[in-house]
Scaffold this active site. Structure first.
Site, short mmCIF file in Angstrom:
data_model
loop_
_atom_site.label_atom_id
_atom_site.label_comp_id
_atom_site.label_asym_id
_atom_site.label_seq_id
_atom_site.Cartn_x
_atom_site.Cartn_y
_atom_site.Cartn_z
N TYR A 101 -5.37 4.62 -0.41
CA TYR A 101 -5.06 3.99 0.87
C TYR A 101 -5.77 2.65 0.94
O TYR A 101 -6.95 2.55 0.59
CB TYR A 101 -5.53 4.88 2.02
CG TYR A 101 -5.29 4.25 3.38
CD1 TYR A 101 -4.11 4.51 4.08
CD2 TYR A 101 -6.23 3.39 3.96
CE1 TYR A 101 -3.87 3.93 5.32
CE2 TYR A 101 -5.99 2.80 5.19
CZ TYR A 101 -4.82 3.08 5.86
OH TYR A 101 -4.59 2.50 7.07
N GLU A 189 -0.69 -2.58 5.67
CA GLU A 189 -1.12 -1.28 5.17
C GLU A 189 -0.37 -0.93 3.90
O GLU A 189 0.86 -0.99 3.88
CB GLU A 189 -0.87 -0.22 6.25
CG GLU A 189 -1.51 1.12 5.98
CD GLU A 189 -1.20 2.12 7.09
OE1 GLU A 189 -2.14 2.62 7.71
OE2 GLU A 189 -0.01 2.40 7.33
#
Lengths: 375, 293, 375, 293
Positions: A101, A189
């Site tokens: 992530y 993201e």
């Protein structure tokens, strides 16, 4: 304002970030073409702006052309959080070794940007923060100079990647920062960011959210701001109003998000059900108020309208005029409960009185009356 | 540290940036009517004129050269020019800059807020109703009638909701020492903790009222702070958004990752855990205050 | 490191700043060509890096070709602060309405850059600060974001210029800031900045000083750093030493600028006269020390050498080795007084002792001895 | 505020950045020999090794994860990488960063110094010999033999000259509480005024010695400050460069506009005017101190 996944991937891949090969498809024919060009297994990803696509079944894997056709037939009929699926991103399926992530966003307490990184990719960040805080690091990013050089070194170490991947990590960070500088992104993201079986870093999903307040300096993005909105939301936005549809029957119009939410809370406490959140913002004109009231008057689910305005920079006379002209334009007979107080409130009440609309000054009475009328 | 009001007091001398605009001109009049010492205004290109008897200058530099007593500025300029207006005020040496403007891009806010902090200056806002010390002066846009001189310090992230709660406090006869809107944007100059500490050190303040809303973690950070420092003055809170459905975006809070915080429940728990009483309606706060003071 | 005026003007005029038309000339023939091309009155400006050119007579005006020839004949024979005049900048003479001052430099107390502006152009800034502080303003420039937008507005107002000139002022500020960002300039000075009779802003003189510490990132400028240096200064610089020629007969070599100056002061107090300032810096190697000592040994004006080193990051053994190898290379018989103390001092003293050089540990004794020997 | 030393005390735990370089390794040894608690070192790519028993890490992040007690860093990395090294230390949460490195570009220094200040952290230097609290510890490169535990606070812009003056103070038996090199570059993290204030608040310091040099206006600014605050502890100064010919550039001071200040005379006058005794030789200072203490 959010970009579609395919748009986000187009931008970051121009910055040198690796993404899976893929094609956009709006029909079964286009899906077929894409699958043929890609060869092998594919992923079919619904292109939507709202909702949680994965949980809603909006992403499908297909090993054969036939599987892909069947899946896309279903997907192109779906609605996700009310949004029609009109396009699919058809991508090669990547063999994944590890899912990571990485995001760049605002760090409110530090008044800066921050890079968030986790070794648990594919999980939503709220989940990460709550349940796996130890698998997460936060690196401050100066709002002017951007990420410092050490950032990529830290990430490679934290992710436990081979040192050879540092240039790739640097490209990803640079891409995210360029999105902040050039597009005023408030969130970039990469999730999951995959370490592929062949040892490359590939962004399997990319999410970009642009700061709405900055859109005046990104004219090219402005018309995109209306995508994914319902008709009512789009009308509200066009008039500078903030509108969210809810499930009740009391239409609510206030000035200021805090007061609007407080009014919703009070309606609930008094036993009523709000039909919406409608914030006219600060310093609204009578035209804006008129358009807001019209939205509620023309919404068949709304039985009663509760207007609660505490004038500060907003002037009560402008509000009163807006209410009156909405009523006369729509010609509706729905009851409107108005609570007006603050800047120019006596003028405002006078305008309403003249047209037979009673204005409360007590919030309690106004809420109680609206709830009573909605029963 | 002794004081009888925070941020706005007898020594406050105000410059209005964007004084010839619709809002600037209107609220200049209201501030003067309230007794605030508005000394000068700035609108580039309009220097030499005057608004409600206040002289207008082309730059903050020339305004300060003529009126070196100015220590506070209120900014009404459009969002596009706000960053430059604030930098101009800071460079000219102004101590407190109250930024009323709504809709300033986040990155501009980050730059201006950090710049002010590095210079040890104070930014109130952006997107704030401003500051009022009832009976002393107001540097803001709030309707004066909601406020009265008293002993309650009010600090809020909201605009109009602040008026609502303050009016309740006025109506029960307690009144406010100072009311500070820290601003509704994700990034603000002053935050809850800093204003709370000012109230703790303020002799005029006997109790503190916090007005928050869902989203972000400003209330949780304040709760953390109070938990560490201990409750030194009675502190009460009202948080809007108790019934807002999760996952929907209410107004300006934006898509900024909330880091798992920001729900009504998380705020209530954090505050109660720190010894702060949390209420569900504006009038409950004023009633509770009556029992305390 | 300073740039020549013509180089500075070349850069800023690429940034859109107006400068007088002009040509570089290294001979009478070239001057003649330049004057013909320019037509009308000209200014002849010596291109030197040191000294105060105006006061030294290095700038001449000429109304005719003949005058220009005569003036340049003289100029091309001149030395200014010891520097030969090899080139002239021949420029059109500008009709000037008003002379202004504008510079971008470091503001030490604010730890930032600053723009300095004065309505008294043509005066040196030290003079301005001391004698006309009211005619000067200072506007802070953030070291990362650069000049804020309001800066040009302030300057136009302060200079009392017509509003139409704001874009020109902005260009000048932008040019100065680009020099900071792209070249690590520590001073960019436009003085005088003329408001011409035709209402334009024209930079009559431009001075650019580059931060020496940044030269590693401006490879193109590196070889320019040696221009205007004397032979000894150039040798010193090449070895990372800092050398300034003075008029006495005691050669001084120390580590650290502060200690070097303190040693000079003490020599003076004891009745001696320093021949130079030579700072070997921090952590010097024996090679650097050797080259420094050789510079003093080979300078005919130096009668005695005083080495004063207090080792910290500099190691006394390295210093001792450098001294010894300089002596053996040059084979000089000049007396060398060495004072060594600090890191590895006993090793250093041992090395010297072995070769018959006595090392003091007391500074007072070393200075007294050197002064005595120089008499 | 009570203390028995400033900046470096019993709680100091040190990280060495650039520990495997020639200077880094050498001075790590000397710091350990002096009794300083050097806990870890960093050199990217050299993680896993050790130097004089000190473990080496690839990043400040991993060093701090293993040794969260680290609160001070000393930077020996080459000028090109110093900005990044300092930013790394700050981001990792280190409170005090001592930057030994010489020759850092001015713009990098401005960025790192401002960054640290906005985070309320302390930078000592750049281009500093560091800090020593004799008998307690040293975070720097100064030769230990020049220093002894005592009551004089020394603050200096110079490196080696500091050793010289301190040795004189040691030799007359007074010794130093703490010796701080603020660094010789035009822009420094800590300045004279800040260190002076630390010494004023330091119980172990009975008198303060300032070591300056010509160029810049750091001494004048200190004089201004002392004049405003009044002399609270005996303060003595030594300024190098009394006989330097004007207009010549001695070492690193650079071509920065001096704003008409910076001569030996301007510094002497300013300091004397503020009640600070100014001396012309290092040994005069120690003699004068003997008369005071």
């Amino acid at each position: 304002m959010k970009l579609y996944e395919y748009e986000a991937k187009e931008i970051v891949s121009k910055h040198g970030v690796k993404v899976p090969r893929g094609f956009l498809a709006a029909s079964i024919n286009e899906v077929r073409d894409a699958v043929k060009k890609l060869g092998g297994e594919v992923v079919l990803k619904s292109q939507v702006l709202l909702g949680r696509r994965g949980i809603s079944g909006g992403i499908r894997f297909a090993k054969t052309l036939k599987e892909a056709e069947e899946a896309s037939l279903e997907l192109l009929k779906m609605r996700i959080s009310g949004e029609e699926v009109k396009q699919l991103l058809v991508e090669e399926r990547i063999c994944v070794d590890k899912e990571l992530y990485l995001a760049l966003t605002i760090d409110r307490p530090r008044r800066a940007y921050a890079i968030l990184a986790s070794t648990l990719g594919g999980v939503e960040v709220e989940e990460l923060v709550k349940r796996y805080p130890n698998a997460l690091i936060k690196i401050t990013v100066d709002p002017v100079t951007g990420p410092a050089l050490f950032t990529s070194r830290w990430l490679v170490e934290f992710y436990n990647l081979s040192k050879d991947l540092e240039p790739q990590v640097l490209k990803i960070i640079d891409s995210a920062w360029r999105l902040v500088v050039e597009y005023d992104a408030e969130l970039v993201e990469f999730n999951p960011l995959a370490l592929s079986c062949s040892g490359e870093l590939i962004a399997l999903d990319v999410k970009i959210v642009i700061d709405d307040n900055s859109l005046y300096r990104h004219r090219g993005l402005m018309d995109k701001a209306y995508r994914g909105l319902s008709d009512a939301e789009a009308i509200a936005k066009r008039h500078g109003l903030s509108y969210v549809e809810l499930s009740g029957n009391i239409g609510i119009l206030c000035n200021g998000a805090g007061l609007t939410m407080a009014t919703m809370d009070l309606v609930k406490i008094y036993g009523g059900e709000p039909a919406n959140f409608l914030d006219i913002g600060g310093g609204a004109s009578s035209d804006q108020v008129r358009e807001g009231v019209k939205l509620l008057l023309t919404n068949p689910r709304v039985k009663v309208i509760l207007v609660n305005v505490f004038g500060g920079i907003t002037r009560c006379d402008e509000v009163a005029e807006g209410v009156i002209s909405a009523i006369s334009e729509v010609g509706s007979v729905k009851p409107i409960v108005v609570r007006l107080i603050g800047t120019n409130d006596s003028i405002g009440r006078g305008i309403l009185m003249e047209k037979g609309v009673k204005a409360f000054s007590s919030l309690r009475e106004a809420v109680a009356t609206a709830v009573e009328l909605a029963r | 540290m002794k004081s009888t009001a925070i941020l706005v007091n007898e020594d406050t001398r105000v410059l209005v940036q964007g004084i010839t605009g619709r809002q600037g001109a209107f609220h200049t009049k209201l501030m003067i009517d309230y007794g605030t010492k508005v000394v000068a205004g700035v609108t580039p290109g309009k220097g030499g004129s005057s608004i409600h008897g206040v002289p207008v200058y082309n730059s903050v530099l020339s305004a300060l050269r003529k009126h070196p007593e100015i220590n506070t500025s209120i900014v009404f300029v459009p969002a596009q020019y706000s960053l430059d207006a604030v930098l101009e005020a800071l460079e000219a040496g102004i101590e407190i800059v109250v930024v009323i403007t709504e809709g300033i891009p986040l990155r501009d806010e980050l730059i201006l807020v950090n710049k002010a902090r590095s210079m040890d200056r104070t930014i109130v806002g952006p997107n704030t109703p401003g500051v009022i010390s009832p009976g002393v002066g107001k540097v803001g846009i709030m309707p004066s009638q909601a406020f009265s001189r008293g002993v309650i310090g009010v600090v809020s992230r909201s605009g109009t909701l602040t008026y609502e709660v303050s009016m309740e406090i006025s109506e029960v006869g307690l009144g406010q020492s100072t009311v500070v809107g820290i601003g509704g944007d994700p990034v603000t100059g002053l935050d809850f903790v800093e204003v709370y500490e000012m109230f703790i050190n303020d002799l005029a303040t006997k109790a503190i009222v916090i007005i928050g809303e869902i989203g972000g973690d400003a209330e949780e950070r304040l709760a953390d702070h109070i938990k560490r420092s201990g409750v030194e003055k009675p502190t009460l809170a009202y948080i809007a958004g108790m019934t807002a459905p999760p996952g929907k975006r209410m107004g300006h809070a934006g898509a900024i990752i909330s880091m798992g915080l920001g729900t009504w429940d998380s705020k209530r728990k954090a505050l109660e855990n720190a010894g702060v009483m949390v209420f569900k309606a504006p009038w409950e706060i004023s009633r509770a205050l009556l029992n305390i003071i």
